[in-house]
Motif scaffolding. Structure first.
Motif, mmCIF file in Angstrom:
data_model
loop_
_atom_site.group_PDB
_atom_site.id
_atom_site.type_symbol
_atom_site.label_atom_id
_atom_site.label_comp_id
_atom_site.label_asym_id
_atom_site.label_seq_id
_atom_site.Cartn_x
_atom_site.Cartn_y
_atom_site.Cartn_z
ATOM 1 N N ASP A 10 0.822 -1.207 0.000
ATOM 2 C CA ASP A 10 0.000 0.000 0.000
ATOM 3 C C ASP A 10 0.860 1.262 0.000
ATOM 4 O OD1 ASP A 10 -2.389 -1.308 -0.165
ATOM 5 O OD2 ASP A 10 -2.909 -1.083 1.943
ATOM 6 N N TYR A 14 0.628 4.218 -2.681
ATOM 7 C CA TYR A 14 0.449 5.635 -2.350
ATOM 8 C C TYR A 14 1.517 6.478 -3.053
ATOM 9 C CZ TYR A 14 -3.048 4.919 1.317
ATOM 10 O OH TYR A 14 -4.183 4.617 2.003
ATOM 11 N N TRP A 54 -5.786 7.897 -3.707
ATOM 12 C CA TRP A 54 -5.505 7.588 -2.305
ATOM 13 C C TRP A 54 -6.752 7.070 -1.597
ATOM 14 C CZ3 TRP A 54 -2.147 12.366 -0.651
ATOM 15 C CH2 TRP A 54 -0.866 12.229 -1.202
ATOM 16 N N TYR A 55 -7.896 7.626 -1.938
ATOM 17 C CA TYR A 55 -9.153 7.145 -1.359
ATOM 18 C C TYR A 55 -9.408 5.688 -1.768
ATOM 19 C CZ TYR A 55 -14.122 6.592 -0.490
ATOM 20 O OH TYR A 55 -15.320 6.125 -0.066
ATOM 21 N N SER A 58 -7.094 3.376 0.136
ATOM 22 C CA SER A 58 -7.450 3.215 1.551
ATOM 23 C C SER A 58 -8.725 2.403 1.736
ATOM 24 C CB SER A 58 -7.600 4.589 2.217
ATOM 25 O OG SER A 58 -8.751 5.262 1.722
ATOM 26 N N ARG A 59 -9.613 2.390 0.735
ATOM 27 C CA ARG A 59 -10.883 1.682 0.866
ATOM 28 C C ARG A 59 -10.890 0.286 0.244
ATOM 29 N NH1 ARG A 59 -12.993 3.807 5.065
ATOM 30 N NH2 ARG A 59 -13.105 6.050 4.883
ATOM 31 N N GLU A 61 -9.759 -3.588 -0.340
ATOM 32 C CA GLU A 61 -9.272 -4.644 0.533
ATOM 33 C C GLU A 61 -8.710 -5.796 -0.291
ATOM 34 O OE1 GLU A 61 -11.868 -5.924 3.524
ATOM 35 O OE2 GLU A 61 -12.575 -3.919 4.010
#
Length: 64
Positions: A10, A14, A54-55, A58-59, A61
């Protein structure tokens, strides 16, 4: 047994999102509406594309 995404992966995503946000969204979600939304945001301005990427990172999985 649920699998988790490596935090290192991750962090790399990013960092990559700073330069090419649509590529990161494609890695996480494939060629879906999120990808096309990110392309449009990136064309409208670099910062909206990065924030959207980025959203998504982060969301999401473990898709990648």
């Amino acid at each position: 047994m649920p699998t988790t995404v490596s935090p290192t992966r991750d962090v790399l995503l990013y960092f990559l999102a700073i330069f090419v946000p649509p590529l990161v969204v494609f890695f996480k979600r494939g060629c879906t509406a999120d990808f096309w939304i990110n392309i449009c945001l990136w064309i409208l301005g670099w910062i909206p594309g990065v924030l959207h990427a980025w959203y998504i990172i982060s969301r999401s999985e473990g898709v990648m």
